[in-house]
Design a protein around this motif. Structure first.
Motif, PDB file in Angstrom:
ATOM      1  N   ILE A   1       0.862  -1.187   0.000  1.00 60.14           N
ATOM      2  CA  ILE A   1       0.000   0.000   0.000  1.00 60.14           C
ATOM      3  C   ILE A   1       0.894   1.232   0.000  1.00 60.14           C
ATOM      4  N   THR A   2       0.501   2.233  -0.786  1.00 53.27           N
ATOM      5  CA  THR A   2       1.190   3.522  -0.770  1.00 53.27           C
ATOM      6  C   THR A   2       0.150   4.639  -0.729  1.00 53.27           C
ATOM      7  N   ILE A   3       0.556   5.739  -0.111  1.00 53.32           N
ATOM      8  CA  ILE A   3      -0.235   6.972  -0.102  1.00 53.32           C
ATOM      9  C   ILE A   3       0.760   8.101  -0.312  1.00 53.32           C
ATOM     10  N   ASP A   4       0.536   8.889  -1.345  1.00 52.98           N
ATOM     11  CA  ASP A   4       1.453  10.001  -1.662  1.00 52.98           C
ATOM     12  C   ASP A   4       2.903   9.542  -1.732  1.00 52.98           C
ATOM     13  N   GLY A   5       3.133   8.376  -2.301  1.00 51.78           N
ATOM     14  CA  GLY A   5       4.494   7.870  -2.471  1.00 51.78           C
ATOM     15  C   GLY A   5       5.117   7.260  -1.226  1.00 51.78           C
ATOM     16  N   LYS A   6       4.403   7.246  -0.126  1.00 57.89           N
ATOM     17  CA  LYS A   6       4.900   6.661   1.122  1.00 57.89           C
ATOM     18  C   LYS A   6       4.297   5.276   1.295  1.00 57.89           C
ATOM     19  N   GLY A   7       5.086   4.376   1.926  1.00 62.51           N
ATOM     20  CA  GLY A   7       4.635   3.001   2.092  1.00 62.51           C
ATOM     21  C   GLY A   7       4.426   2.618   3.541  1.00 62.51           C
ATOM     22  N   MET A   8       4.292   1.330   3.736  1.00 61.26           N
ATOM     23  CA  MET A   8       4.014   0.774   5.053  1.00 61.26           C
ATOM     24  C   MET A   8       5.051   1.232   6.073  1.00 61.26           C
ATOM     25  N   GLY A   9       4.563   1.602   7.253  1.00 61.13           N
ATOM     26  CA  GLY A   9       5.442   2.055   8.320  1.00 61.13           C
ATOM     27  C   GLY A   9       5.796   3.526   8.247  1.00 61.13           C
ATOM     28  N   GLU A  10       5.440   4.193   7.156  1.00 64.71           N
ATOM     29  CA  GLU A  10       5.786   5.606   6.993  1.00 64.71           C
ATOM     30  C   GLU A  10       4.602   6.493   7.371  1.00 64.71           C
ATOM     31  N   ARG A  11       4.856   7.794   7.455  1.00 61.69           N
ATOM     32  CA  ARG A  11       3.836   8.774   7.830  1.00 61.69           C
ATOM     33  C   ARG A  11       3.599   9.746   6.674  1.00 61.69           C
TER      34      ARG A  11
END
Length: 159
Positions: free
Chosen positions: A51-61
């Motif tokens: 999963i990504t949101i705005d280029g960030k993945g799991m464990g990221e903010r």
């Protein structure tokens, strides 16, 4: 992968950790441990999801500025596994369910990609994805569980 009881098939449930190398002899163990501790892992039982949101993945903010985000979930699977549904989980509750057995633009034989817009609560949140598919009945991958699945670790969203 392991088993915690007698009678459970070993080797089907797995935790995947990202690495810079596909060669097991060249995996940086310290880097893999950091990835694990930072929550950049996913769990698999026949399928593999990210999963990504705005280029960030799991464990990221990430930061949601307008109260919603677009999650991009990729579900990879062998040809003998049939993915059926994708659930987007926000703070432990299913926020949206999407079909995976319907063909969508960009799908490949062994890969489904879904873009899902989620409306978020006013507070900080976490978002994870859970894909579920048919139980495999072929003798080469006998299953004791009722379904195949893939589960991502969460992405954390600041409001």
């Amino acid at each position: 992968s392991d088993s915690h009881t007698v009678g459970v098939i070993v080797g089907q449930g797995r935790t995947y950790v990202p690495s810079d190398s596909d060669d097991p002899a060249k995996i940086d163990v310290d880097a893999a441990c950091r990835q694990f501790l930072e929550g950049r892992v996913s769990v698999s039982l026949g399928m593999f999801a990210t999963i990504t949101i705005d280029g960030k993945g799991m464990g990221e903010r990430v930061t949601a500025r307008d109260g919603s985000v677009e999650a991009i979930v990729t579900v990879r699977h062998p040809s003998w596994v049939t993915p059926r549904t994708l659930e987007l989980v926000v703070n432990g509750k299913v926020a949206q369910t999407v079909r995976l057995d319907d063909a969508a633009s960009g799908d490949r034989t062994t890969e489904k990609v879904r873009r899902v817009t989620l409306v978020l609560p006013r507070a900080d949140s976490w978002i994870a994805a859970l894909a579920e598919g048919d139980r495999v009945t072929s003798p080469f991958w006998n299953m004791s569980l009722p379904a195949t699945l893939a589960l991502t670790n969460p992405i954390f969203v600041s409001r």
